[in-house]
Design an enzyme around this catalytic site. Sequence first.
Site, PDB file in Angstrom:
ATOM      1  N   ASP A 154       1.113  13.379   7.981  1.00 54.09           N
ATOM      2  CA  ASP A 154       2.075  12.154   8.014  1.00 54.09           C
ATOM      3  C   ASP A 154       2.620  11.878   8.927  1.00 54.09           C
ATOM      4  O   ASP A 154       3.289  12.813   9.608  1.00 54.09           O
ATOM      5  CB  ASP A 154       3.294  13.173   6.502  1.00 54.09           C
ATOM      6  N   CYS A 196      -3.027  -5.898   6.663  1.00 58.19           N
ATOM      7  CA  CYS A 196      -4.335  -6.758   6.130  1.00 58.19           C
ATOM      8  C   CYS A 196      -2.306  -7.141   5.491  1.00 58.19           C
ATOM      9  O   CYS A 196      -2.548  -7.288   4.432  1.00 58.19           O
ATOM     10  CB  CYS A 196      -4.134  -5.956   4.512  1.00 58.19           C
TER      11      CYS A 196
END
Length: 424
Positions: free
Chosen positions: A305, A377
């Site tokens: 993480d 994206c």
Amino acid sequence: MDIPKIIDRHKQTAALLLQSYDHKEPLHLFLKKYFAAHKKHGSKDRKYITKLLYSYFRLGKNIQVLQQQVPLNVALDISCFITENIALPEFITDLYSGDAVSKSKKHQELTEPEDRFALVKTRYTDLEEKRLFPFQAAVSKGLDKTAIAYRLLHQVDVFLRVRVETGIQMEAITEKLLAAAVPYRQLSGTCISVPAATPTDQYLAINREVVIQDSSSQQMSQFMELALKELSVQKLKGGAGRGPLKIWDCCAASGGKSILVKDLATALQLPVKLMATDIRPGILKNLETRFKAAAITGYHQQVVDLTRPGPLPFQGDFDLIVCDAPCSGSGTWARNPEQIQSFEEQSLEDYYQKQTAIVRKAWSRLRPGGYFLYMTCSVFEKENEQVSRYIALNSGMELLLQKVVTGFAQNQVSMFGALYTRKK
């Protein structure tokens, strides 16, 4: 067989699904679970119900405007006419002039969803292009906002990257598609598109021969190749060490970018030591499966993480770090139009904070002379240029190349890339 009654049942099912869909998971997963639990729907039923739902969401915020004027079943008819050219609602037929032959000819001229949207607008004048994509003020500079809006009306093809770098021949792939009577378009020396929902795994070895990957994502290779070629020069000059290049895909997901960068390195005869990390254990299981099919070995994967404070749970610096950061996914909304309904523009700040935390942690492991590739994206400036600007101001790295990649003309997906290097 009473076709009108069957279609009415499909619209009733679609209406019930719209009531129960809570946007907590992608629509395709929601539908997959529903159809798995309701075996009464045959393949044609599933196909039509799916078209109804996706067509509904492709109208963006216009669908709420439309439902203020017509019942839901009529709104479904209209949205399916616009996006799929399925049926022609009787009241829209009134908009054509002339006799039946003239009307038929006029309808044949409406080859694109944009044309059919314009026709519907002549009757429902409150419909607007900007409601197809209602977040235009936040878009990266230089992008065509009208094109972004209209592309949401189109169903996106499936794009395949042929792994020519590993010896797979494009001709062998196209011959298999021709033998199976699968329509395709060859867009480059490595890229093929096939219609959506094509069962490509029945004809091709997925991940071994071809990788399912949007063409804009495939074009991230231009950034990767630039970095790898420069690293190859460093190798020749003795400036990158004697061992394999160390590459870290720090937001690896299921590994598509890792396979791409590994293939590009293979083409340049560069040995690679690959590390892939992600926050999700399940997605790394998918990566492991894909890598096995792709015959990629000798890599390391780990759950990490990057938003958590504290040191990273591994040692060493890297020659190339690829950071395909978690983002709004707005560049892929033509493939996932349901996300338009649930997206809130204020969430961009949350994405920005997460993205800057991730890149800050990731760039700390880039060696002097190494390369850092930031990707999303997204079509939003907050996630793209603003994060890139943050990197430029805080990392000590130098920006080499930055741009939004919209894929080939036939593609409906956008990506952003920014390549940095850390000077020695």
